[in-house]
Design a protein around this motif. Structure first.
Motif, PDB file in Angstrom:
ATOM      1  N   GLU A 218       0.822  -1.201   0.000  1.00 14.37           N
ATOM      2  CA  GLU A 218       0.000   0.000   0.000  1.00 14.37           C
ATOM      3  C   GLU A 218       0.865   1.264   0.000  1.00 14.37           C
ATOM      4  OE1 GLU A 218      -2.462  -3.318   1.544  1.00 14.37           O
ATOM      5  OE2 GLU A 218      -0.414  -2.613   1.829  1.00 14.37           O
ATOM      6  N   TYR A 219       2.061   1.184   0.628  1.00 14.69           N
ATOM      7  CA  TYR A 219       2.939   2.353   0.623  1.00 14.69           C
ATOM      8  C   TYR A 219       3.415   2.676  -0.787  1.00 14.69           C
ATOM      9  CZ  TYR A 219       7.370   4.619   0.163  1.00 14.69           C
ATOM     10  OH  TYR A 219       8.365   5.428  -0.298  1.00 14.69           O
ATOM     11  N   LEU A 220       3.713   1.642  -1.592  1.00 16.69           N
ATOM     12  CA  LEU A 220       4.255   1.863  -2.924  1.00 16.69           C
ATOM     13  C   LEU A 220       3.305   2.671  -3.796  1.00 16.69           C
ATOM     14  CD1 LEU A 220       5.828  -1.649  -3.597  1.00 16.69           C
ATOM     15  CD2 LEU A 220       6.978   0.442  -2.857  1.00 16.69           C
ATOM     16  N   VAL A 391      -3.222  -2.041 -15.353  1.00 17.51           N
ATOM     17  CA  VAL A 391      -2.895  -1.674 -13.972  1.00 17.51           C
ATOM     18  C   VAL A 391      -2.043  -0.413 -13.972  1.00 17.51           C
ATOM     19  CG1 VAL A 391      -3.090  -3.991 -13.026  1.00 17.51           C
ATOM     20  CG2 VAL A 391      -0.921  -3.241 -13.993  1.00 17.51           C
ATOM     21  N   LYS A 392      -2.282   0.433 -13.005  1.00 18.32           N
ATOM     22  CA  LYS A 392      -1.568   1.706 -12.927  1.00 18.32           C
ATOM     23  C   LYS A 392      -0.153   1.530 -12.394  1.00 18.32           C
ATOM     24  CE  LYS A 392      -2.402   6.195 -13.525  1.00 18.32           C
ATOM     25  NZ  LYS A 392      -2.919   6.746 -14.785  1.00 18.32           N
ATOM     26  N   ILE A 393       0.013   0.589 -11.443  1.00 21.01           N
ATOM     27  CA  ILE A 393       1.322   0.307 -10.865  1.00 21.01           C
ATOM     28  C   ILE A 393       1.541  -1.201 -10.887  1.00 21.01           C
ATOM     29  CG2 ILE A 393       2.779   0.437  -8.814  1.00 21.01           C
ATOM     30  CD1 ILE A 393       1.345   2.924  -7.982  1.00 21.01           C
ATOM     31  N   GLU A 394       2.734  -1.616 -11.309  1.00 18.60           N
ATOM     32  CA  GLU A 394       3.076  -3.037 -11.320  1.00 18.60           C
ATOM     33  C   GLU A 394       4.306  -3.259 -10.449  1.00 18.60           C
ATOM     34  OE1 GLU A 394       4.068  -6.726 -14.393  1.00 18.60           O
ATOM     35  OE2 GLU A 394       3.828  -4.684 -15.154  1.00 18.60           O
ATOM     36  N   GLU A 397       8.087  -9.493  -9.125  1.00 16.34           N
ATOM     37  CA  GLU A 397       8.735 -10.247  -8.051  1.00 16.34           C
ATOM     38  C   GLU A 397      10.205  -9.866  -7.907  1.00 16.34           C
ATOM     39  OE1 GLU A 397       8.719 -12.894  -4.918  1.00 16.34           O
ATOM     40  OE2 GLU A 397       6.975 -12.687  -6.237  1.00 16.34           O
ATOM     41  N   LYS A 398      10.904  -9.647  -9.032  1.00 14.34           N
ATOM     42  CA  LYS A 398      12.339  -9.362  -8.995  1.00 14.34           C
ATOM     43  C   LYS A 398      12.667  -8.020  -8.338  1.00 14.34           C
ATOM     44  CE  LYS A 398      12.454  -7.419 -13.695  1.00 14.34           C
ATOM     45  NZ  LYS A 398      13.036  -7.541 -15.051  1.00 14.34           N
ATOM     46  N   SER A 399      11.690  -7.102  -8.297  1.00 19.34           N
ATOM     47  CA  SER A 399      11.946  -5.788  -7.690  1.00 19.34           C
ATOM     48  C   SER A 399      12.140  -5.883  -6.185  1.00 19.34           C
ATOM     49  CB  SER A 399      10.795  -4.827  -8.006  1.00 19.34           C
ATOM     50  OG  SER A 399       9.604  -5.235  -7.358  1.00 19.34           O
ATOM     51  N   LEU A 400      11.765  -7.006  -5.589  1.00 28.11           N
ATOM     52  CA  LEU A 400      11.862  -7.177  -4.135  1.00 28.11           C
ATOM     53  C   LEU A 400      13.191  -7.796  -3.721  1.00 28.11           C
ATOM     54  CD1 LEU A 400       8.301  -8.706  -3.591  1.00 28.11           C
ATOM     55  CD2 LEU A 400       8.924  -6.298  -3.784  1.00 28.11           C
ATOM     56  N   GLN A 622      -0.716  -4.109  -9.382  1.00 25.58           N
ATOM     57  CA  GLN A 622      -0.530  -5.552  -9.529  1.00 25.58           C
ATOM     58  C   GLN A 622       0.709  -5.957  -8.743  1.00 25.58           C
ATOM     59  OE1 GLN A 622      -2.678  -7.709 -11.437  1.00 25.58           O
ATOM     60  NE2 GLN A 622      -1.578  -9.145 -10.119  1.00 25.58           N
ATOM     61  N   THR A 623       0.556  -6.821  -7.746  1.00 21.83           N
ATOM     62  CA  THR A 623       1.656  -7.273  -6.904  1.00 21.83           C
ATOM     63  C   THR A 623       1.754  -8.790  -6.962  1.00 21.83           C
ATOM     64  OG1 THR A 623       0.444  -7.668  -4.849  1.00 21.83           O
ATOM     65  CG2 THR A 623       1.018  -5.377  -5.362  1.00 21.83           C
TER      66      THR A 623
END
Length: 827
Positions: A218-220, A391-394, A397-400, A622-623
């Motif tokens: 939610e912060y992102l 989706v507005k924000i994606e 998995e690799k970003s984590l 999208q997470t």
């Protein structure tokens, strides 16, 4: 020796003509808001404060007065004092002055008009065919150790009818030592911003949060301030405000041309703007306007109110495209004139106002939030491919999973040793206190579940109470992803101590598509339901300790219900549902339904139902965990269609129901909020009373006011008696406005809400329903009241009055007094 005496004479002479520099700030006496460009006169010299009301003067003679003037205020005369180098001058509003605002001059008014006229050609999002850039953003919750007192205070804790306890409070000392070593909290992200004329998207390339292996998603998506200075409405803390360079903004703000300055070799107008109502907490600031193309070359924004906000935008002039493109964005939030804590990421952090340099008794009042974002790798007017544009924000998995080597390239301040310590110490704290697990648990609880191994226990099924069942004891649960990500089974069982009956239900489900969250379910239940109620199947489930309305309800019906359903988020910004149901209904009260000259005391309804929840103004992310509505905007719309299936599955009646609901909530920077709820429904055909509309009544049919005191519902009609009205078509409207909390002391901080509710309806087939007497709503129903919520420990009182054509003869019967309860989970 002669040089010594010469040097001594120089020192003595210099001491006689020594001058002391004094720093000051001019503020409004009532609102504590700085007064920009106030006139300061000292020793026959005149100067002006800056846009934050600050000034510096050289004092030669302490007997000479400092005179401060500003239109709409009384003149303030004060005298400097020795050893005082910081002063705050408070001006009192002149109530006799009819127009206390600065009048906008024709010259600056024409400049602002040209800025508005050239917005499309100067706004990169409107003028460029496409652009993309990477952006590094760093969020820091910190405090300046030098501003914190290290003394240990003595505090007296009062006790009822007993002597007070004397304790030593070392909070300030510990907080100072802590903040000297590290920041209070920090998080970073690198994102890819892509924009074309048709769409835009943000992709998270890397992110890390102190104390979390998995980020708080939610912060992102948290939008503390708008990316573009041209955006209207301009958003601050996710609250829309009118942009000063919009057509409507010109009605709210006054403008003053200060001077002209050079930025990147180009001449710019420096223009100050402030609200026409000087005590308003709208935007104030400075705009640097390019004198040739009337674009914004730099901007400062300030807001003083519940929180104090300071934002700065800087731009680079791109000669190849003649556009000022974003270069850097800084944002700071500190505590304002509120007395309540400001919560960030589920934890409570206290902020302080910086209007007056006073030592705070609470060390954590010195904390503040800093956010800085810097674009890089900018590409303009090139072919851009936006993947998954729905989706507005994606968040891939690799970003984590970025390593320290990746993050080291973004180090901007090698001297900030507190930054690295913050990650290591808070990571250790997270492990010891299981912070990440608490966030996971909070997400479950807010939806009404408590995880135990492979099951999520349904907290709402454990204990209930109503007039028909008495105490209802039960147990329910659903399997979670530890058991399977593709399959889940929800089940419950309950027993009523008063009706001595067992109720149960089971729902197995299969995940057809993870990206669209498409589930196929089959369910069977044998339970009781309140008559004439409309439940939207797409409504989100929220946790409640209790549901207050059923406590006093006696008219239920038993339903053996079988359903085959499909639920999906296939279409953007929607949740859709389709189901076919078979209902074996037995009213549990004296009732007969007459249809085609046949009497029914129990009946079967087979129906198809389609429901759609549409949130067109919300934005989704999208997470790896699924799709999240990270930016909840209003209005929201719900539509539900129900059609019985003639001659199928022993269906007895033919009817159609159409139900619609829309909800709009408007928050204000002051902390207040307004809301509107419009709900309507219509039923065609032969509809039994179990499926009509009673519009959520919540009042007992008893003589005395005190005998009717019960718990208030969230959106129920508090003065309407149970089973008083039934309709086959209706419309209801509810208006609310919630004010800020009022501090009365000893943890008594009530929150007042004014409410007006109204409804109108009709029922043209009254003679079909035998055994229950009721009225119809052709003349409308009206009630208004005041809610005094959260007085103590979540409990409050509400009072409503009924009026209009359906007002009752006895005055007392139109009054409803209820108890309210709000559970704050701190999430």
């Amino acid at each position: 020796m002669k040089y010594f005496w010469l040097f001594l004479c120089f020192l003595i002479t210099n001491s006689f003509v020594a001058q002391t520099k004094i720093k000051g700030q001019v503020i409004d006496f009532d609102s504590k808001v700085p007064i920009a460009f106030a006139s300061i006169t000292y020793n026959n010299k005149k100067l002006h404060a800056d846009w934050e009301g600050k000034f510096t003067i050289e004092v030669k003679d302490y007997k000479l007065p400092i005179k401060v003037n500003f239109k709409g205020y009384y003149e303030k005369i004060t005298y400097p004092e020795p050893k005082t180098i910081n002063i705050t001058i408070k001006l009192v509003t002149d109530l006799n002055e009819k127009k206390p605002e600065i009048f906008t001059e024709n010259k600056v008014n024409n400049i602002i008009k040209k800025v508005i006229e050239n917005r499309k050609s100067n706004d990169p999002e409107k003028s460029l065919s496409s652009f993309q850039y990477k952006n590094y953003e760093y969020v820091q919750v910190t405090a300046n150790p030098d501003s914190i007192s290290s003394k240990i205070d003595t505090i007296y804790k009062k006790r009822l009818l007993r002597k007070p306890i004397i304790k030593l409070d070392s909070t300030n000392y510990k907080f100072k030592k802590f903040s000297e070593k590290q920041h209070l909290y920090q998080t970073e992200k690198v994102n890819l911003i892509q924009h074309t004329q048709k769409q835009s998207k943000e992709t998270i390339l890397a992110t890390r949060m102190a104390g979390f292996q998995q980020p708080v998603y939610e912060y992102l998506g948290l939008k503390l301030i708008s990316y573009s200075v041209y955006e209207n409405p301009f958003e601050i803390l996710e609250i829309p405000v009118q942009n000063p360079i919009s057509n409507f903004g010109r009605r709210l703000y006054n403008y003053k041309l200060i001077d002209t300055v050079k930025i990147e070799g180009r001449s710019t107008y420096r223009i100050y703007f402030e609200p026409k109502k000087l005590n308003a907490n709208r935007l104030r600031g400075l705009l640097y306007i390019d004198s040739q193309n009337y674009a914004i070359a730099k901007a400062h924004f300030r807001i003083y109110g519940v929180v104090n906000i300071n934002a700065t935008y800087t731009f680079d002039y791109r000669k190849d495209i003649a556009i000022w493109f974003p270069k850097n964005r800084k944002f700071r939030v500190s505590k304002g004139n509120n007395h309540e804590d400001i919560k960030i990421l589920g934890g409570t952090i206290k902020f302080s106002s910086d209007l007056e340099e006073l030592e705070s008794k609470n060390a954590t009042d010195q904390a503040y939030v800093n956010i800085e974002s810097t674009p890089f790798d900018i590409e303009i007017n090139k072919d851009i491919t936006i993947s998954k544009p729905r989706v507005k924000i994606e968040v891939p998995e690799k970003s984590l999973k970025r390593d320290n080597e990746y993050w080291s390239s973004f180090k901007k301040d090698s001297l900030d040793k507190r930054k690295l310590r913050t990650y290591t110490s808070i990571d250790s704290l997270s492990l010891s206190e299981r912070i990440e697990h608490k966030v996971f648990l909070g997400r479950k609880i807010i939806n009404g579940y408590f995880p135990i191994s492979i099951f999520d226990v349904d907290l709402r099924s454990i204990v209930k109470f109503n007039n028909f069942e008495g105490f209802r004891l039960g147990l329910g649960a659903t399997t979670n992803t530890k058991w399977s990500e593709k399959y889940k089974v929800a089940f419950y069982g309950a027993y009523g101590l008063k009706d001595d009956e067992l109720k149960f239900g089971i729902t197995p489900s299969y995940l057809v598509d993870k990206k669209t969250e498409t589930w196929v379910s089959a369910s069977y239940s044998n339970d009781i339901f309140e008559i004439a109620q409309t439940n939207f199947v797409t409504d989100s489930r929220r946790f409640k300790i209790y549901d207050p309305r059923p406590i006093n309800i006696s008219t239920f019906y038993n339903n053996k219900l079988s359903v085959l359903s499909l639920e999906s988020k296939l279409f953007p910004k929607t949740t859709s549902y389709f189901g076919i149901s078979h209902n074996e209904i037995q009213p549990l009260f004296d009732y007969t339904f007459i249809n085609d000259n046949q009497a029914y005391t129990k009946y079967t309804i087979a129906a198809a139902q389609f429901a759609l929840q549409w949130n067109p103004f919300s934005n989704y992310m999208q997470t790896p965990m699924g799709k999240i509505e990270y930016e909840k905007r209003h209005p929201k719309f719900s539509l539900q269609l129900t059609q019985t299936l003639p001659s199928i599955l022993d269906n007895d009646f033919t009817f159609t129901k159409v139900d619609f609901k829309t909800y709009y909530e408007l928050p204000y920077l002051s902390g207040q909020k307004s809301s509107v709820l419009l709900q309507t429904g219509i039923a065609f055909g032969d509809v039994p009373i179990t499926h009509l509309y009673s519009i959520v009544p919540n009042n007992l049919n008893r003589e005395a006011i005190l005998q009717r005191i019960t718990f208030a519902g969230k959106n129920s009609f508090e003065t309407m008696y149970f089973n008083e009205f039934f309709s086959n078509k209706y419309a209801s409207l509810q208006l609310k406005h919630t004010f800020n909390k009022i501090r009365l002391g000893y943890k008594i901080n009530p929150e007042f809400t004014i409410v007006t509710r109204m409804a109108v309806g009709s029922n043209n087939k009254n003679n079909q329903h035998i055994g229950i007497a009721y009225k119809t709503l052709e003349k409308g129903f009206f009630e208004s009241g005041v809610e005094c919520n959260k007085i103590f420990k979540g409990f409050g009182l509400v009072a409503f009055y009924r009026y209009g054509e359906n007002q009752l003869a006895n005055f007392d019967d139109n009054i409803a007094i209820k108890i309210s309860y709000y559970l704050d989970l701190g999430l």
